[in-house]
Write a protein that holds these residues in place. Structure first.
Motif, PDB file in Angstrom:
ATOM      1  N   LEU A 177     -29.480 -38.802 -50.336  1.00 36.45           N
ATOM      2  CA  LEU A 177     -29.082 -37.601 -50.991  1.00 36.45           C
ATOM      3  C   LEU A 177     -30.464 -36.856 -51.337  1.00 36.45           C
ATOM      4  O   LEU A 177     -31.439 -37.156 -51.669  1.00 36.45           O
ATOM      5  CB  LEU A 177     -28.674 -37.952 -52.244  1.00 36.45           C
ATOM      6  CG  LEU A 177     -27.228 -38.967 -52.099  1.00 36.45           C
ATOM      7  CD1 LEU A 177     -26.628 -39.305 -53.472  1.00 36.45           C
ATOM      8  CD2 LEU A 177     -26.138 -38.565 -51.070  1.00 36.45           C
ATOM      9  N   LEU A 208     -19.031 -36.467 -52.125  1.00 40.11           N
ATOM     10  CA  LEU A 208     -19.124 -37.944 -52.558  1.00 40.11           C
ATOM     11  C   LEU A 208     -18.465 -38.332 -53.665  1.00 40.11           C
ATOM     12  O   LEU A 208     -18.525 -37.744 -54.637  1.00 40.11           O
ATOM     13  CB  LEU A 208     -20.887 -38.127 -52.564  1.00 40.11           C
ATOM     14  CG  LEU A 208     -21.661 -39.366 -52.276  1.00 40.11           C
ATOM     15  CD1 LEU A 208     -21.494 -39.657 -50.682  1.00 40.11           C
ATOM     16  CD2 LEU A 208     -23.110 -39.151 -52.767  1.00 40.11           C
ATOM     17  N   VAL A 231     -18.574 -26.695 -58.333  1.00 37.85           N
ATOM     18  CA  VAL A 231     -19.311 -27.060 -57.207  1.00 37.85           C
ATOM     19  C   VAL A 231     -19.320 -28.544 -56.953  1.00 37.85           C
ATOM     20  O   VAL A 231     -19.790 -29.313 -57.777  1.00 37.85           O
ATOM     21  CB  VAL A 231     -20.840 -26.458 -56.992  1.00 37.85           C
ATOM     22  CG1 VAL A 231     -21.582 -26.811 -56.035  1.00 37.85           C
ATOM     23  CG2 VAL A 231     -20.627 -24.941 -57.402  1.00 37.85           C
ATOM     24  N   LEU A 232     -19.120 -29.029 -55.607  1.00 35.16           N
ATOM     25  CA  LEU A 232     -19.371 -30.250 -55.192  1.00 35.16           C
ATOM     26  C   LEU A 232     -20.337 -30.203 -53.881  1.00 35.16           C
ATOM     27  O   LEU A 232     -20.495 -29.289 -53.276  1.00 35.16           O
ATOM     28  CB  LEU A 232     -18.008 -30.948 -54.458  1.00 35.16           C
ATOM     29  CG  LEU A 232     -17.046 -31.180 -55.679  1.00 35.16           C
ATOM     30  CD1 LEU A 232     -15.413 -31.486 -54.925  1.00 35.16           C
ATOM     31  CD2 LEU A 232     -17.389 -32.545 -56.383  1.00 35.16           C
ATOM     32  N   PHE A 233     -21.229 -31.252 -53.919  1.00 37.68           N
ATOM     33  CA  PHE A 233     -22.308 -31.243 -52.895  1.00 37.68           C
ATOM     34  C   PHE A 233     -21.595 -31.736 -51.659  1.00 37.68           C
ATOM     35  O   PHE A 233     -21.033 -32.587 -51.750  1.00 37.68           O
ATOM     36  CB  PHE A 233     -23.312 -32.119 -53.424  1.00 37.68           C
ATOM     37  CG  PHE A 233     -24.566 -31.707 -54.179  1.00 37.68           C
ATOM     38  CD1 PHE A 233     -24.436 -30.130 -54.568  1.00 37.68           C
ATOM     39  CD2 PHE A 233     -24.955 -32.351 -55.071  1.00 37.68           C
ATOM     40  CE1 PHE A 233     -25.472 -29.563 -55.317  1.00 37.68           C
ATOM     41  CE2 PHE A 233     -26.024 -31.791 -56.059  1.00 37.68           C
ATOM     42  CZ  PHE A 233     -26.160 -30.530 -55.966  1.00 37.68           C
ATOM     43  N   TYR A 234     -22.325 -31.310 -50.518  1.00 37.14           N
ATOM     44  CA  TYR A 234     -21.797 -31.916 -49.133  1.00 37.14           C
ATOM     45  C   TYR A 234     -20.816 -31.383 -48.635  1.00 37.14           C
ATOM     46  O   TYR A 234     -19.757 -31.197 -49.314  1.00 37.14           O
ATOM     47  CB  TYR A 234     -22.263 -33.364 -49.158  1.00 37.14           C
ATOM     48  CG  TYR A 234     -23.393 -33.817 -49.767  1.00 37.14           C
ATOM     49  CD1 TYR A 234     -24.628 -33.450 -49.139  1.00 37.14           C
ATOM     50  CD2 TYR A 234     -23.388 -34.582 -51.064  1.00 37.14           C
ATOM     51  CE1 TYR A 234     -25.842 -33.991 -49.806  1.00 37.14           C
ATOM     52  CE2 TYR A 234     -24.644 -34.909 -51.605  1.00 37.14           C
ATOM     53  CZ  TYR A 234     -25.896 -34.577 -51.172  1.00 37.14           C
ATOM     54  OH  TYR A 234     -27.035 -34.956 -51.726  1.00 37.14           O
TER      55      TYR A 234
END
Lengths: 443, 443
Positions: free
Chosen positions: B406, B50, B43-46
């Motif tokens: 963030l 980033l 899972v990567l954020f946004y």
């Protein structure tokens, strides 16, 4: 002995409070202090626990300045305080240490470096913090993929410490044993299976699967440590696992290779224990030596297994694959290659086996010697009748400690000395071990 | 939405492959690379992940030089790259890093320093590597002590990622839900329990225990995160847990306080979340902030519970309490005290709450603000009807990311912004956050 009649092998070389001669006052205070904070789950090694202040290569240094040759510790696998690992950790901890839900170069680079050591279709990894977390996740993947719960392991297996992993670790039970959906088979050795070890082991696995299914426990996986460490170290013949894996797959199960012990070159000829046996697992679990002491583990597997799992559960491991751990892991891969440690494991392991064979005529307490590379098991037996002699093994462990050599035991009876040093062990250090062992046995 | 109708809260601010606008080519390559190695569980954020290269204090630095104010990361709790922690790790990793079956001064010293922060009878600790391992062990201790299996948790609880801990983490299920021996109650909030939150919550716990017992699942433990983070952050009124804990004990169960989120001073007035509520747990579990990013967790409990467990099972955690982790943990305790971080959490947390209250009249999308110290939940609601608005929360999370801030989300519907920064956050940094939030809401 536990009430189930099995030796508690993990505590074989443990300090027993009040069990031996009085300790020197300063050491007694340290032991009391430890016990006060950590309580009953705390285990210290040796009749005279060791107060350690430093380590380098295959040597630990005690607080009194005594240097101990380390034949026990496989976690600092490329050597205690390896400069490459130390420098990698020091550099990364000052830059950035955070979870992996951002793009972080060292994380992605390490994953690629690691995966390059695996055969297809094992192309993806979930990074964890420990071998226990790795085996716990592996069980979840396998059970979801097969809709089964049944697992076949070996009789004295140890795969870790979570609730689910303890269930597949018969050696962790002091009372009773694993649940009914876990079946244990003897490890691959002629004593159990005669001359055709591979065939016998495969037959035992197939029988265990049939017994599971007959009792209504659908089969999920065959899970073995591919050098059978806690079962007493069983490595031969190479290839022996192939028939058992085939039997497991015929029955619809997956094969989980626990590489926490044999992985990262320890067996001397292959990066992974499963490769010695010419099989490709469905799931590979990694731990101990992966970060040379920085908490790092992993599950390497097929993309479809991870995808199926991600469809059913949210999964994230906060510390798994953090940049400091990945930097350490990458330095371990560098050190293994640059220092030629796999070849060293092969050569020095073979050298120890030769020296032990030469020693045996004068020391009938040395029984069978098994293993591969720098993972050897040395059975200690009664000179009179050749029977397993765990008490003698215990005396040797403590006697070697008094002579500056650290070693442990394994096996269902606890009579197998476990030689599992950092992979940088030299032939001269190996000679010192064999020499002291011989002196104790002849003394 | 998962097929059980619940928002997957852990993925609320996640990047969805192919789900948004095209990424810049370089970033797209990095995302592809990540996905190739780590697969579906990654899972990567946004919307625009980033690429991070460094961090200090409450600031992360991206590869393009942009600095991001960090309101998300509670693991580097005393601040990213805190010099005391960095120095402690750098020093210890060069000396010795090994398991704790030897006497090692920093290990014993750290355990005493940690235990000094706990009330009697919580006098002993088992060190682990992660909060997941801690909760897994806590469940084993509680189940052995009570001969029960039933656990009561909250509806959107998250307690970690092992097989056993996932069973008590309703928020981890994308399909279905926990097994029948786990019962979930709504978190303590007037929306569920009216004005008498404490009484209502205790009643719900008692009812859940009765339902477990009626179905033949003997009750083992009440397990809660004492600030109910993933349930949307519920901290008030202080003392609310006391009646529920009393109800659990009357029914023969233990109380496990999961301090992975609120522990180590985050709530501003107490070292532990349970202390705000005037209760003493039977078992306390620790994780995330304990080593400021170095894998370190622990179970603090009564000696009798550890002794009973050690009588039934062998337990050892190879990396748990290793000297590098203990050195980091000790530096965290030092930094908390020397930098006055608990008081800073109280003061800056209160300041944010005040600023948000002042902003609300102009920004009706700001709903209820809950929490304690530097753990706040900000409900984002529809200006029209005051209903939860998770889509708006998602837009704010990505909008703030574009403005260099963030943050993440929590709660069963995912409409609660989660303010959970390093504890060194300054009032000026807090003002920047509130200012940008206001600008986005007014824009």
């Amino acid at each position: 002995m536990g009430s189930n009649g099995k030796k508690e092998i993990l505590a074989l070389n443990a300090f027993a409070p009040g069990g031996g001669a009085a300790l020197p006052a300063a050491l007694d205070q340290m032991v009391t202090r430890r016990r006060r904070s950590f309580g009953a789950t705390s285990v210290l090694f040796y009749d005279r626990p060791l107060h350690v202040v430093g380590a380098r290569g295959a040597t630990l240094t005690a607080s009194d300045g005594t240097q101990y040759l380390d034949l026990y510790n496989n976690v600092p696998s490329v050597g205690h305080g390896h400069p490459k690992v130390v420098e990698a950790v020091r550099d990364q901890v000052g830059r950035l240490n955070i979870h992996s839900r951002y793009i972080i170069d060292v994380v992605d680079h390490y994953a690629e470096r690691l995966l390059a050591h695996f055969p297809a279709p094992l192309t993806q990894v979930a990074l964890t913090c420990t071998g226990s977390e790795s085996n716990d996740l592996a069980l979840r993947l396998a059970r979801l993929a097969t809709s089964g719960i049944g697992v076949v392991v070996t009789e004295t297996a140890y795969h870790g410490n979570t609730a689910a992993v303890t269930e597949v670790s018969p050696s962790s039970y002091k009372k009773g044993g694993p649940p009914a959906f876990v079946r244990a088979v003897p490890p691959p050795h002629p004593a159990h299976y005669g001359a055709d070890v591979a065939g016998g082991f495969a037959h035992a696995v197939a029988d265990a699967v049939a017994a599971l299914e007959a009792d209504g426990h659908a089969f999920a996986a065959l899970l073995v440590d591919t050098i059978f460490s806690s079962d007493g170290v069983h490595a031969d013949p190479p290839g022996l696992l192939a028939s058992a894996v085939a039997a497991a797959r015929r029955a619809g199960g997956l094969f989980i290779a626990d590489e926490v012990q044999p992985g990262f070159g320890r067996t001397g000829t292959h990066m992974w224990g499963f490769a010695r046996h010419g099989v490709v697992p469905d799931i590979v679990t990694l731990g101990k030596p992966m970060g040379n002491g920085i908490a790092l583990g992993g599950v390497v597997t097929r993309p479809d297994l991870l995808a199926q799992f991600a469809g059913a559960f949210g999964y994230f491991n906060t510390f798994g694959g953090n940049p400091v751990a990945c930097a350490a892991g990458r330095a371990v891969l560098d050190a293994l290659a640059e220092d030629g440690l796999m070849e060293n494991a092969r050569a020095v392991g073979a050298h120890i086996a030769e020296r032990l064979a030469a020693l045996r005529p004068a020391c009938p307490a040395i029984g069978e010697v098994r293993g591969a590379g720098l993972y050897l098991g040395i059975d200690i037996v009664s000179a009179a009748d050749g029977r397993a002699d765990p008490e003698a093994a215990g005396r040797l462990i403590n006697g070697l400690r008094e002579r500056g050599i650290l070693i442990g035991a394994a096996g269902p009876l606890g009579h197998t000395l476990k030689v599992r040093p950092p992979l940088c062990l030299t032939a001269a250090e190996a000679d010192r071990f064999v020499g002291e062992l011989g002196a104790l046995l002849k003394g």
